[in-house]
Design a protein around this motif. Structure first.
Motif, PDB file in Angstrom:
ATOM      1  N   GLU A  59       9.802   1.015  -3.369  1.00 25.84           N
ATOM      2  CA  GLU A  59       8.347   0.900  -3.340  1.00 25.84           C
ATOM      3  C   GLU A  59       7.870   0.047  -2.218  1.00 25.84           C
ATOM      4  N   ARG A  61       8.760  -0.338   0.713  1.00 23.67           N
ATOM      5  CA  ARG A  61       8.865   0.363   1.822  1.00 23.67           C
ATOM      6  C   ARG A  61       7.650   1.395   1.823  1.00 23.67           C
ATOM      7  N   GLY A  62       7.050   1.577   0.657  1.00 23.26           N
ATOM      8  CA  GLY A  62       5.975   2.505   0.748  1.00 23.26           C
ATOM      9  C   GLY A  62       6.398   3.746   0.497  1.00 23.26           C
ATOM     10  N   TRP A  63       7.707   4.061   0.155  1.00 23.68           N
ATOM     11  CA  TRP A  63       8.076   5.550  -0.055  1.00 23.68           C
ATOM     12  C   TRP A  63       8.001   5.975  -1.381  1.00 23.68           C
TER      13      TRP A  63
ATOM     14  N   GLU B   4       5.750   0.382   7.984  1.00 20.28           N
ATOM     15  CA  GLU B   4       6.383   0.143   6.749  1.00 20.28           C
ATOM     16  C   GLU B   4       6.340  -1.473   6.705  1.00 20.28           C
ATOM     17  N   TRP B   5       6.563  -2.104   7.570  1.00 20.49           N
ATOM     18  CA  TRP B   5       6.688  -3.598   7.878  1.00 20.49           C
ATOM     19  C   TRP B   5       5.135  -3.964   7.237  1.00 20.49           C
ATOM     20  N   THR B   7       2.940  -2.522   4.987  1.00 16.39           N
ATOM     21  CA  THR B   7       2.997  -2.077   3.793  1.00 16.39           C
ATOM     22  C   THR B   7       3.700  -3.159   2.871  1.00 16.39           C
ATOM     23  N   ALA B   8       4.830  -3.420   3.289  1.00 19.08           N
ATOM     24  CA  ALA B   8       5.787  -4.395   2.778  1.00 19.08           C
ATOM     25  C   ALA B   8       4.919  -5.915   2.678  1.00 19.08           C
ATOM     26  N   LEU B  11       2.056  -5.665   0.443  1.00 20.61           N
ATOM     27  CA  LEU B  11       2.347  -5.713  -1.066  1.00 20.61           C
ATOM     28  C   LEU B  11       3.008  -7.011  -1.315  1.00 20.61           C
ATOM     29  N   TRP B  65      10.672  -9.214  -3.723  1.00 20.50           N
ATOM     30  CA  TRP B  65       9.390  -9.295  -3.345  1.00 20.50           C
ATOM     31  C   TRP B  65       8.680 -10.715  -2.754  1.00 20.50           C
TER      32      TRP B  65
END
Lengths: 110, 896
Positions: A59, A61-63, B4-5, B7-8, B11, B65
């Motif tokens: 999640e 990682r956005g997958w 990706e980085w 997004t992480a 989040l 997280w």
């Protein structure tokens, strides 16, 4: 990774199986574990201790994308679904897997 | 990968602010799984057994997280914020003292930034260099513009050159894409758009705009073609001129503008904020140097003797600066042969030109600003020491909390980090507040020291450099005051700290007391400095100027720029004098080529017939060309002979009145009256001797001075300063004087209207400002030290309550308790004085040049500073001492 050894699954493999399972549609964690177990005819057992960290990692990682819904028996459950990035990832991982397992097979059968 | 980085990170960041929600979700998700499994297996305990370590899974997921270290820091931050909110008095005192300390530093640094450091708004300012000459000894016949100044190396440098030298430099030097020159045109009389007024401009070489790196906002800039002999006369105006005089009319291009009586076509307007290479100097227009004969008749272009042009260069990209300098230095000495100036060991120095030519305000403010930066640095140190002792006391009071945290497993490092975060929060809050304070005080302060209108020409905006300075200061400050107390507080023994909480077991404050003594020492430095400044100001105020300053109105007229010449000029000035003298309330009017106590001085060399001088020796005296009855009008007493009169005209024999200093040094053993001396080719006879009076500034010793009739001045007469002696308050006749001049000729600009007293006040404005600032900083320092001393003494009294109670119970009288506490406080102060006094005695020597009439080790000033400090300290210690003496032994002992 200690847990990966226990399940007999390499970590990357679990990720791939989760992604593949979710191509069938949104599912909660329990259903994903069940599906993998049943489809593999009980050979692959998914431990919760590996499953949930994997789901959260995917999640992050956005997958995978997650949302809360209500399950069949009226309980609040977290449903995961594949994102476009996840689909791309799955394609490249299954390619890899196919090449790798094919190679292993060829060696073993030679 | 990057996405990706991202997004992480996103989040995780979101999760940071929804920590609780996330935990709940995780809980729910796992509970759901467990419930599903229980349904399938049949019983919950079985499901739980099969599930494995729920808490472990939860931890693993939660860690996924988190933001790692940043998150822990965030926790520290929130925790610190909560703690600070819980003790508002401490927080307010701490932030306020830091705001004052950091604000004062920001203020002075941003002034330094504005006046000394900021780059000019031109293309690639880092390529600009100012060309200066250097010499071991230099004297000139005709030098103006960028004054000479001594360098630490013992050489003198100066920034003005003659045009022939500049031309050689420009044509033959290597390594510069352009070498350009400029000279100020002061008080040009202008007629433009039907109005007559005065304006200030620059006469510049043709390549100036290209080399300096300015483009035109409107039209075009000046080019080398404009600087050729015979080229049509053109001018460029600045943005501020365009705004003030043409109300942004784009039709200004092509308009005719009369400068000192000859016409120029306006071909361009410069962008806003571009004034020229001298920061803060007023500039309205640029004209090419080829306009010199009309606009700057005093400085003939081809003259070798007149040094009046400032030179700057733009280095070619990639050029070696040393080679560029060397190429100029090779050219320079041979050019001196023709110029008849005495310069020994001539060399060339290149200075960084990104913040403009080193003249005017930059020289005037450099020393005072650096001095003040030292003073505010001391204030900040005191604020730091103050805060450190506050934090020490606070750490002692928080022993229980810290012990508890250690007991439940917080590492020492974690404690130190949290305490440091607390310090950082305080210093950042202080810095923020200080920045706001500094920014608002800056403009006010600048307008106090600069002449009206000059503030607007400085770019006073807070820039990245000031922000970086303030931020760095905040970080350093936080470490300085936070590190010691943090380590001290974190060294708590959990068992001991938790066992009891009474003040009796609180640690002694040895470090805290040391800090109080340090504050006292630093305050003494500032107090001594402020005291010396104050003495200086008082001394200047009490200087006898040697003439009567009350009831004197001054103004300046420049009829030369309005086209008057020679006899005409003298006639015009004489008519003005008569008109002004006829105004009711005016008792006498005279005039001079320089006004007194304005910082300007004109010095002439002379010889005495029949006197043989040692080699290298030459005679010179300050010279003032004056109107009729100058001495009588100014109130300078005449000792021998007569005052200068109307009969001392161009046809009469050359006459002079000299002062006592002149008589004493030139004719020590003779009667000076009737003696002659020689200036150039003319013999001058001394017709009178007068008392010494101040010339250029009050702080200068009176030098040999001669007063000569202005009608006999050789060469071109320029602007004159009128002195109007009034029986009524001087400003009451101002409008009548103005009318009298306009009636005669409204094209002659009348400027610098002020009373002689205002003129004198203005001349000491820097000293006054320095005294006020230094005094304020010293007051701040003493106040902070007093607060620090009070805090430490209050803490000591609280810690020793039981002991004091016993003493009182055993029969000690209240007076002896009071004395005991006071003695302890004064001991701390005495220790501070013992360290501070020698330091102050050593350091004040650095400001010796800023002082007047008082030695840097003036005993009275130092005694006063020490006494003041002792008095304030006694007052600060009095409150806790009195509280200690008022303690009730019975209740005290019962409590314990």
């Amino acid at each position: 990774m200690g847990e990966a050894k226990d399940t007999g699954l390499l970590q990357g493999t679990l990720d791939m199986l989760v992604l593949k399972t979710l191509t069938r549609g949104a599912m909660h964690g329990y259903a994903i574990a069940e599906h993998i177990q049943q489809t593999s005819e009980e050979i692959l057992r998914v431990e919760e201790g590996a499953l949930y960290p994997a789901l959260h990692r995917l999640e992050l990682r956005g997958w995978l994308a997650a949302e809360w819904g209500v399950s069949g028996n009226n309980r609040r459950a977290k449903y995961y679904r594949l994102t476009a990035a996840g689909r791309k990832r799955l394609a490249s991982e299954s390619d890899n897997w196919r090449r790798l397992s094919g190679a292993v097979m060829r060696v073993m059968e030679a | 990968m990057v996405r990706e980085w991202m997004t992480a990170a996103w989040l995780r960041l979101r999760a940071l602010f929804r920590r609780r929600q996330l935990d709940r979700d995780l809980e729910d998700e796992l509970a759901f799984h467990l419930a599903m499994k229980a349904e399938r297996v049949g019983s919950e305990p079985a499901a739980r057994r099969r599930f494995g370590n729920v808490a472990g899974i939860r931890e693993t997921c939660r860690e996924l997280w988190s933001l790692g270290r940043i998150e822990i820091l965030w926790q520290d931050f929130r925790y610190s914020l909560r703690l600070l909110r819980r003790s508002p008095v401490f927080t307010i005192v701490a932030v306020a003292s830091l705001a004052l300390g950091i604000g004062a530093n920001t203020l002075i640094f941003s002034l330094i930034n504005t006046v000394l450091l900021k780059s000019l708004p031109v293309r690639d300012p880092h390529e600009l260099r100012v060309v200066l000459w250097s010499a071991t000894k230099a004297s000139f016949e005709n030098y103006s513009g960028a004054g000479t100044r001594p360098q630490p190396s013992g050489l003198r440098t100066g920034g003005s050159f003659s045009y022939p030298i500049y031309r050689e430099f420009r044509d033959r030097a290597a390594g510069f894409s352009d070498l350009f020159a400029f000279a100020g045109v002061h008080e040009a009389s202008v007629v433009h758009r039907g109005e007559a007024f005065t304006a200030t401009g620059l006469a510049v070489s043709g390549n100036f705009c290209r080399g300096f790196g300015v483009r035109a906002l409107l039209g075009r800039t000046l080019t080398p073609e404009d600087d050729r002999a015979g080229a049509p006369p053109v001018a460029v105006v600045t943005h501020s001129y365009w705004e003030r005089r043409a109300a942004f009319d784009p039709g200004i291009l092509g308009q005719n503008i009369m400068l000192n009586g000859s016409g120029y076509t306006v071909v361009g307007v410069l962008p806003p904020k571009v004034y020229g290479p001298v920061p803060g100097a007023e500039t309205d227009f640029l004209v090419p140097l080829s306009a010199q004969p009309r606009i700057l008749p005093r400085f003939p272009l081809e003259s070798q003797k007149h040094w009046w042009l400032q030179v700057m260069g733009r280095l070619e990209p990639g050029a070696d600066e040393r080679q560029a300098r060397a190429s100029l230095e090779v050219l320079f000495p041979p050019l001196l042969k023709a110029s008849a100036q005495r310069i020994e060991q001539a060399g060339i120095v290149l200075e960084d030109g990104r913040s403009g030519a080193v003249t005017g305000y930059k020289i005037q403010f450099r020393r005072p600003l650096l001095f003040l930066l030292g003073a505010v640095g001391l204030v900040l140190l005191i604020a730091c020491a103050n805060l450190a002792s506050l934090l020490l006391a606070r750490g002692a009071a928080r022993r229980r909390e810290l012990a508890l945290r250690t007991a439940i497993g917080a590492g020492r490092f974690r404690l130190v980090r949290q305490l440091l975060v607390e310090s950082l929060l305080l210093s950042l809050a202080g810095a923020g507040l200080g920045l706001a304070l500094g920014a608002s005080a800056r403009t006010v302060l600048l307008s106090q020291v600069l002449p009206a209108g000059a503030t607007a020409r400085f770019d006073t905006a807070t820039d990245a450099r000031v922000l970086a300075f303030t931020l760095a200061l905040a970080l350093i400050t936080a470490l300085l005051f936070g590190l010691g107390p943090a380590f001290r507080a974190a060294r708590v023994d959990p068992v001991c700290g938790l066992r009891d909480d009474s003040a009796r077991t609180a640690p002694r404050l040895r470090l805290g007391k040391g800090l109080v003594s340090a504050q006292v020492a630093l305050s003494l430095l500032l107090l001594a400095g402020a005291g010396l400044m104050l003495r200086t100001l008082v001394n200047i105020w009490s200087v006898e100027p040697g003439f009567q300053t009350e009831g004197l109105l001054l103004f300046r007229l420049n009829a030369a720029t309005a086209g008057y010449k020679e006899r005409q000029l003298v006639d015009f000035y004489e008519r003005v004098r008569q008109r002004a003298a006829a105004i009711p309330g005016v008792t006498a009017v005279t005039l001079s080529d320089v006004r007194l106590v304005s910082g300007s001085v004109s010095t002439w060399g002379f010889t005495v017939p029949g006197r043989v001088l040692k080699p290298g020796e030459h005679l010179q005296a300050n010279t003032l060309f004056v109107g009729d009855a100058f001495l009588a009008t100014m109130g300078i007493p005449l000792l021998l002979g007569r005052d200068l009169a109307a009969s001392d005209n161009a046809d009469a024999p050359q006459a002079a009145v000299v002062n006592e200093a002149f008589a004493r040094t030139i004719f020590p053993s003779e009667v000076p009256l009737g003696k002659t001396f020689r200036v150039g080719k003319s013999d001058i006879q001394i017709v009178g001797v007068c008392r010494d009076a101040k010339y250029s500034q009050l702080t200068r010793a009176t030098e040999p001075t001669m007063y000569r009739p202005y009608r006999q001045k050789s060469g071109q007469l320029g602007a004159m300063h009128f002195e109007v002696r009034t029986a009524t308050p001087p400003l009451s006749v101002a409008s009548a004087v103005r009318r009298a001049v306009t009636v005669l000729d409204r094209n002659v600009p009348l400027t610098d209207f002020k009373t002689q007293e205002a003129q004198i006040e203005e001349s000491i404005a820097p000293q006054r400002l320095l005294t006020i600032l230094c005094g304020s900083f010293a007051a701040l320092a003493v106040l902070l030290s007093a607060v620090g001393l009070y805090g430490v003494m209050a803490y000591t009294v609280a810690r020793r309550r039981a002991e004091i109670g016993i003493r009182l119970a055993l029969g000690a009288d209240r007076g002896s308790v009071l004395r005991m506490i006071l003695r302890e406080a004064l001991l701390l102060v005495a220790a501070g004085v013992a360290v501070g006094l020698p330091a102050a005695l050593a350091l004040t020597r650095l400001v010796e040049r800023a002082l007047f009439g008082v030695k840097p080790q003036d005993p009275a000033t130092f005694a006063g500073a020490v006494l003041l400090l002792l008095a304030v300290a006694a007052a600060a210690a009095w409150v806790p001492a009195r509280r200690a003496s008022r303690l009730e032994p019975v209740t005290l002992l019962r409590c314990e």
